[in-house]
Design a protein around this motif. Structure first.
Motif, mmCIF file in Angstrom:
data_model
loop_
_atom_site.group_PDB
_atom_site.id
_atom_site.type_symbol
_atom_site.label_atom_id
_atom_site.label_comp_id
_atom_site.label_asym_id
_atom_site.label_seq_id
_atom_site.Cartn_x
_atom_site.Cartn_y
_atom_site.Cartn_z
ATOM 1 N N PRO A 173 -2.719 -2.826 -5.089
ATOM 2 C CA PRO A 173 -3.836 -2.314 -5.932
ATOM 3 C C PRO A 173 -3.830 -1.082 -5.767
ATOM 4 O O PRO A 173 -3.670 0.134 -6.079
ATOM 5 C CB PRO A 173 -5.057 -2.541 -5.871
ATOM 6 N N ASN A 174 -2.653 -0.982 -5.017
ATOM 7 C CA ASN A 174 -1.451 0.574 -4.451
ATOM 8 C C ASN A 174 0.063 0.602 -4.086
ATOM 9 O O ASN A 174 -0.377 0.766 -3.617
ATOM 10 C CB ASN A 174 -1.997 0.457 -3.168
ATOM 11 N N PRO A 175 0.159 0.867 -5.568
ATOM 12 C CA PRO A 175 1.825 0.925 -5.738
ATOM 13 C C PRO A 175 2.150 2.452 -4.939
ATOM 14 O O PRO A 175 1.220 3.261 -4.949
ATOM 15 C CB PRO A 175 2.049 1.222 -7.244
ATOM 16 N N ILE A 176 2.876 3.133 -4.748
ATOM 17 C CA ILE A 176 3.603 4.435 -4.116
ATOM 18 C C ILE A 176 4.590 4.989 -4.298
ATOM 19 O O ILE A 176 5.575 4.223 -4.699
ATOM 20 C CB ILE A 176 3.286 4.517 -2.204
ATOM 21 N N PRO A 177 4.836 6.019 -4.480
ATOM 22 C CA PRO A 177 5.657 6.543 -4.818
ATOM 23 C C PRO A 177 7.245 6.573 -3.840
ATOM 24 O O PRO A 177 7.456 5.316 -2.150
ATOM 25 C CB PRO A 177 6.279 7.662 -4.747
ATOM 26 N N ASN A 178 8.800 5.764 -4.051
ATOM 27 C CA ASN A 178 9.980 5.110 -3.672
ATOM 28 C C ASN A 178 10.009 6.131 -1.740
ATOM 29 O O ASN A 178 10.269 5.647 -1.032
ATOM 30 C CB ASN A 178 11.075 5.403 -4.127
ATOM 31 N N ARG A 179 10.051 7.678 -2.288
ATOM 32 C CA ARG A 179 10.442 7.704 -0.707
ATOM 33 C C ARG A 179 8.724 7.630 -0.273
ATOM 34 O O ARG A 179 9.673 7.499 1.499
ATOM 35 C CB ARG A 179 9.522 9.372 -1.125
ATOM 36 N N GLU A 180 7.548 7.990 0.003
ATOM 37 C CA GLU A 180 6.761 6.833 1.295
ATOM 38 C C GLU A 180 6.989 5.327 1.540
ATOM 39 O O GLU A 180 6.924 5.062 2.433
ATOM 40 C CB GLU A 180 5.574 7.098 -0.090
ATOM 41 N N PHE A 181 7.296 4.469 0.088
ATOM 42 C CA PHE A 181 7.705 3.284 1.028
ATOM 43 C C PHE A 181 8.414 3.168 1.216
ATOM 44 O O PHE A 181 8.409 2.263 2.220
ATOM 45 C CB PHE A 181 7.768 2.548 -0.651
ATOM 46 N N ASN A 182 9.792 3.407 1.479
ATOM 47 C CA ASN A 182 10.599 4.060 2.255
ATOM 48 C C ASN A 182 11.220 4.539 3.824
ATOM 49 O O ASN A 182 10.773 3.743 4.733
ATOM 50 C CB ASN A 182 11.887 4.852 1.389
ATOM 51 N N PRO B 151 -3.928 -4.920 0.582
ATOM 52 C CA PRO B 151 -3.929 -4.436 -0.310
ATOM 53 C C PRO B 151 -3.227 -2.510 0.104
ATOM 54 O O PRO B 151 -2.419 -2.288 -0.790
ATOM 55 C CB PRO B 151 -5.306 -3.994 -0.405
ATOM 56 N N GLU B 152 -2.932 -1.795 1.064
ATOM 57 C CA GLU B 152 -1.673 -1.364 1.896
ATOM 58 C C GLU B 152 -0.822 -2.102 2.285
ATOM 59 O O GLU B 152 -0.253 -2.342 2.731
ATOM 60 C CB GLU B 152 -2.923 0.054 2.674
ATOM 61 N N TRP B 153 0.677 -1.034 1.802
ATOM 62 C CA TRP B 153 1.993 -0.931 1.992
ATOM 63 C C TRP B 153 1.760 -1.006 3.676
ATOM 64 O O TRP B 153 2.884 -1.738 4.133
ATOM 65 C CB TRP B 153 2.497 -0.356 1.516
#
Length: 312
Positions: free
Chosen positions: A233-242, A297-299
């Motif tokens: 339920p929590n997609p995140i921007p590429n910058r934060e994901f990486n 639910p959180e990356w």
């Protein structure tokens, strides 16, 4: 429960095989190149002796599809589309002729079917199906066309006694060798885990445990049919994901890669930049509404757990 998984010999199939084996279920994989007693040969295009497995199945989970990690030239495009459409069509034929058809058919689809966007998430009810966005590369439109054709073939199958679900899955994260997480973690450890492009594009993902549990949930809930998003339920921007990925795998730094350099690199490694530059802001709507609860639910928590097993 007897579960037949066409195309179940890949990394996603491995996640489901582990899950159902732990439950004590009977799992059979349909494969073009069977390598064990649990795998049965088929060509993914024509009816044959393999249909006996459909006759005895409680559940069919079709994962067949040629990898999209390639250049979208004419030959590869044909193989990508044919592998998905033809396998879906023949499974529908096998179910239609079965005297005792399976109660549910879960069909792989993809979150890529939704539009490239930053402004709002795509759920099943309000999400925008892609293909008409202005200015997006033609290769992106191709991927959406593939997803549409995939689901149209599922819809066309005449299986009145079998419930059908199109699983619009995000990237499934497991620490298995060759998986998406393994690839990203390896790149991060080599210093290549910085932002891609401007880093604004959203990444949709799901932990392997939540994916397997969601599949189990779909099997058990007869009220769910049609398209279902299977994603955190929590997609995140590429910058934060990486950034989170680098911390999880203990990578001290990550070099950013501008879009123009990604385009050049994609040619050399024979892939397409859509896989990392398209904004996939996809969220589940129907699963939570039906009572499904995510364990990861959180990356941050998901990446930490996956990285521990990946290092081991």
């Amino acid at each position: 429960m007897r579960i037949v998984i066409p195309g179940g010999s890949g990394s996603v199939g491995a996640v489901l095989r582990r899950h159902f084996a732990a439950r004590g279920d009977d799992v059979v994989v349909l494969s073009r190149h069977p390598k064990s007693a649990e795998e049965v040969a088929w060509d993914a295009e024509t009816l044959g002796p393999w249909t006996a497995e459909i006759q005895r199945a409680d559940v069919v989970i079709n994962l067949v599809g040629r990898s999209v990690n390639c250049r979208y030239n004419e030959r590869n495009r044909k193989e990508i589309i044919d592998s998905r459409v033809n396998s879906t069509r023949v499974i529908g034929q096998a179910i239609a002729q079965a005297k005792s058809p399976p109660k549910v058919w879960l069909q792989a689809s993809t979150a890529t079917i939704y539009a490239h966007r930053y402004d709002a998430p795509n759920d099943e009810a309000t999400g925008i199906i892609g293909g008409d966005e202005p200015g997006v590369p033609e290769t992106w439109r191709f991927s959406i066309g593939v997803a549409r054709a995939w689901e149209q073939e599922l819809d066309a199958a005449d299986t009145p006694k079998t419930r059908k679900v199109a699983m619009r899955s995000a990237m499934i994260m497991s620490p298995d060798k060759g998986s998406v997480f393994d690839t990203l973690a390896t790149l991060a450890r080599r210093g290549l885990g910085g932002k891609a492009g401007d880093g604004r594009q959203y990444i949709s993902w799901i932990h392997e445990m939540d994916f397997a549990n969601a599949v189990q949930f779909l099997i058990e809930h007869d009220e769910l049919s049609g398209a279902v998003n299977i994603s955190s339920p929590n997609p995140i921007p590429n910058r934060e994901f990486n950034q989170i990925m680098r911390r999880a795998v203990r990578a001290p730094f990550g070099l950013p890669t501008p879009a123009w350099l990604l385009e050049i690199g994609a040619v050399f490694i024979k892939t397409e930049t859509e896989l990392i530059l398209k904004s996939r802001r996809v969220v589940p709507g129907r699963l939570p509404e039906a009572g499904f609860e995510f364990q990861y639910p959180e990356w941050q928590a998901a990446a930490d757990e996956l990285a521990r097993r990946w290092r081991a």
